[in-house]
Design a protein around this motif. Structure first.
Motif, PDB file in Angstrom:
ATOM      1  N   ASP A 161       2.156  -2.074  -9.951  1.00  0.00           N
ATOM      2  CA  ASP A 161       2.436  -1.052 -11.149  1.00  0.00           C
ATOM      3  C   ASP A 161       1.721  -2.100 -12.394  1.00  0.00           C
ATOM      4  O   ASP A 161       2.576  -3.085 -12.565  1.00  0.00           O
ATOM      5  CB  ASP A 161       3.661  -0.637 -11.422  1.00  0.00           C
ATOM      6  CG  ASP A 161       4.065   0.359 -12.198  1.00  0.00           C
ATOM      7  OD1 ASP A 161       4.818   1.161 -12.100  1.00  0.00           O
ATOM      8  OD2 ASP A 161       3.071   0.475 -13.389  1.00  0.00           O
ATOM      9  N   THR A 195      -3.350   3.457 -17.092  1.00  0.00           N
ATOM     10  CA  THR A 195      -2.403   4.295 -16.422  1.00  0.00           C
ATOM     11  C   THR A 195      -1.668   5.193 -17.492  1.00  0.00           C
ATOM     12  O   THR A 195      -0.961   4.445 -18.347  1.00  0.00           O
ATOM     13  CB  THR A 195      -1.674   3.635 -15.289  1.00  0.00           C
ATOM     14  OG1 THR A 195      -0.659   4.782 -14.906  1.00  0.00           O
ATOM     15  CG2 THR A 195      -0.867   2.575 -15.697  1.00  0.00           C
ATOM     16  N   PRO A 196      -1.396   6.395 -17.193  1.00  0.00           N
ATOM     17  CA  PRO A 196      -0.403   7.111 -18.030  1.00  0.00           C
ATOM     18  C   PRO A 196       1.058   6.762 -17.804  1.00  0.00           C
ATOM     19  O   PRO A 196       1.853   6.650 -18.616  1.00  0.00           O
ATOM     20  CB  PRO A 196      -0.659   8.751 -17.905  1.00  0.00           C
ATOM     21  CG  PRO A 196      -1.486   8.917 -16.416  1.00  0.00           C
ATOM     22  CD  PRO A 196      -2.126   7.537 -16.397  1.00  0.00           C
ATOM     23  N   SER A 197       0.933   6.574 -16.563  1.00  0.00           N
ATOM     24  CA  SER A 197       2.540   5.881 -15.892  1.00  0.00           C
ATOM     25  C   SER A 197       3.696   6.951 -16.047  1.00  0.00           C
ATOM     26  O   SER A 197       4.715   6.689 -15.480  1.00  0.00           O
ATOM     27  CB  SER A 197       2.912   4.638 -16.607  1.00  0.00           C
ATOM     28  OG  SER A 197       3.247   4.768 -18.006  1.00  0.00           O
ATOM     29  N   SER A 211       4.493   9.874 -14.833  1.00  0.00           N
ATOM     30  CA  SER A 211       5.149  10.433 -13.478  1.00  0.00           C
ATOM     31  C   SER A 211       5.925   9.391 -12.631  1.00  0.00           C
ATOM     32  O   SER A 211       6.787   9.603 -11.743  1.00  0.00           O
ATOM     33  CB  SER A 211       4.133  11.174 -12.763  1.00  0.00           C
ATOM     34  OG  SER A 211       3.182  10.323 -12.112  1.00  0.00           O
ATOM     35  N   ARG A 212       5.397   8.165 -12.514  1.00  0.00           N
ATOM     36  CA  ARG A 212       6.368   7.049 -11.851  1.00  0.00           C
ATOM     37  C   ARG A 212       7.586   6.592 -12.742  1.00  0.00           C
ATOM     38  O   ARG A 212       8.199   5.645 -12.331  1.00  0.00           O
ATOM     39  CB  ARG A 212       5.114   5.833 -11.598  1.00  0.00           C
ATOM     40  CG  ARG A 212       3.904   6.339 -10.796  1.00  0.00           C
ATOM     41  CD  ARG A 212       3.082   5.367 -10.236  1.00  0.00           C
ATOM     42  NE  ARG A 212       2.142   5.730  -9.503  1.00  0.00           N
ATOM     43  CZ  ARG A 212       1.423   5.092  -8.416  1.00  0.00           C
ATOM     44  NH1 ARG A 212       1.969   4.131  -8.237  1.00  0.00           N
ATOM     45  NH2 ARG A 212       0.292   5.880  -7.911  1.00  0.00           N
ATOM     46  N   SER A 251       4.084  14.683 -18.848  1.00  0.00           N
ATOM     47  CA  SER A 251       3.239  14.294 -19.784  1.00  0.00           C
ATOM     48  C   SER A 251       3.768  14.046 -21.056  1.00  0.00           C
ATOM     49  O   SER A 251       4.406  15.286 -21.531  1.00  0.00           O
ATOM     50  CB  SER A 251       1.887  15.009 -19.224  1.00  0.00           C
ATOM     51  OG  SER A 251       0.907  14.535 -20.183  1.00  0.00           O
ATOM     52  N   LEU A 255      -2.868  12.262 -14.354  1.00  0.00           N
ATOM     53  CA  LEU A 255      -1.268  12.574 -14.537  1.00  0.00           C
ATOM     54  C   LEU A 255      -0.138  12.620 -13.719  1.00  0.00           C
ATOM     55  O   LEU A 255       0.944  12.330 -13.543  1.00  0.00           O
ATOM     56  CB  LEU A 255      -1.147  13.865 -15.512  1.00  0.00           C
ATOM     57  CG  LEU A 255      -1.992  13.687 -16.938  1.00  0.00           C
ATOM     58  CD1 LEU A 255      -2.112  14.967 -17.548  1.00  0.00           C
ATOM     59  CD2 LEU A 255      -1.224  12.595 -17.885  1.00  0.00           C
ATOM     60  N   SER A 303      -0.453   8.810 -11.612  1.00  0.00           N
ATOM     61  CA  SER A 303      -0.268   7.836 -12.664  1.00  0.00           C
ATOM     62  C   SER A 303      -0.784   6.523 -11.938  1.00  0.00           C
ATOM     63  O   SER A 303      -0.335   5.421 -12.113  1.00  0.00           O
ATOM     64  CB  SER A 303       1.269   7.697 -12.951  1.00  0.00           C
ATOM     65  OG  SER A 303       1.812   8.437 -13.599  1.00  0.00           O
TER      66      SER A 303
END
Length: 291
Positions: free
Chosen positions: A2, A147-149, A151-152, A157, A178, A181
């Motif tokens: 990650d 990475t939007p990250s 959801s993790r 969003s 999205l 992620s």
């Protein structure tokens, strides 16, 4: 691994804390390019509320400064921004007494009536990913990690990314990024349309400066502001509405000194001498009141 964990952010803030005026560095070139550098030593430029305040203050000053023609956003130390500082994430997720400060919209950069280019190296995650998308265009490196990250982290969003991302990469790729992620390297970021150019690390900032300098020297600041407003307003317009709006703006453009100077400089084969935007030029309207 990650992108927002382990090596990207140390577990504990290093002391002493960075003075507020150094959280985002400011440098204005002779050509009118403002370079803003995210700068949190020891925290890999992880986002914090005081850095956010400093960034938006500098954007406000740039908006009101006729000498600023274009803006380059980058990060110090070979990385852009790995997301919100882990200390803030930890407290906000576990401390019931934690209160977030009053904040401005993360779309603030989109309202600045001047071109903004982001130079992305290293980590670009979470709110760093958000701020990269708020620039008008992005250059990046092969080693960068996007990475939007959300959801993790158990989050939906954020900050209109679900509106903007499909317009950059298409609905399917936006859903992929999205929902999963997953980490996207720089070459894939360019293929998807997240970034416009892939460069070697030592070429990244010079290339962004070259683009911004060309705009600062040769583009009418008034025209650039109108185009940025058109790009915002026409996202929700019909084709005919966009045509009519562009015709209205052209009527105004042909009355302005910039048009005469643009034609004259072309005829005389010299660089144009355009006036900077006045201090009171309106910001880009992102909402229902957009012209």
């Amino acid at each position: 691994m990650d992108v927002t964990q382990t090596a990207e952010q140390p577990e504990k803030p290093e002391q002493p804390e960075t003075p507020e005026e150094e959280l985002v560095l400011r440098e204005l070139t002779d050509d009118g390019v403002l370079v803003l550098t995210l700068n949190r030593p020891g925290r890999h430029n992880s986002w914090a509320y005081d850095m956010e305040g400093r960034y938006y203050t500098l954007l406000d000053e740039a908006t009101a400064d006729p000498e600023v023609r274009a803006i380059v956003l980058t990060g110090a130390g070979g990385t852009f921004c790995p997301g919100m500082d882990l200390a803030i994430l930890r407290r906000s997720s576990s401390d019931p007494t934690f209160k977030r400060p009053q904040r401005r919209p993360q779309t603030t950069a989109r309202t600045v009536p001047k071109p903004i280019i982001a130079a992305i190296d290293g980590a670009c995650a979470g709110i760093g990913f958000v701020q990269a998308l708020m620039a008008d265009l992005r250059f990046t490196t092969a080693r960068s990690k996007w990475t939007p990250s959300f959801s993790r982290r158990g989050l939906s969003s954020e900050d209109a990314v679900s509106w903007l991302l499909p317009r950059l990469v298409g609905a399917g790729s936006a859903a992929d990024l999205l929902m999963s992620s997953r980490v996207v390297r720089g070459d894939e970021a360019v293929r998807l349309g997240l970034a416009q150019r892939l460069l070697e690390p030592d070429e990244l900032l010079p290339a962004a400066l070259e683009w911004a300098t060309d705009v600062a020297r040769n583009v009418s600041p008034w025209a650039a502001a109108q185009i940025k407003q058109q790009l915002a307003a026409d996202q929700t317009a019909t084709l005919e509405q966009a045509r009519l709006r562009s015709n209205e703006i052209l009527v105004e453009a042909r009355k302005r000194a910039d048009y005469a100077e643009g034609v004259r400089s072309f005829q005389e084969r010299r660089a144009p001498q355009f006036e900077g935007l006045p201090k009171d030029h309106p910001r880009i309207d992102l909402g229902e009141n957009a012209p």
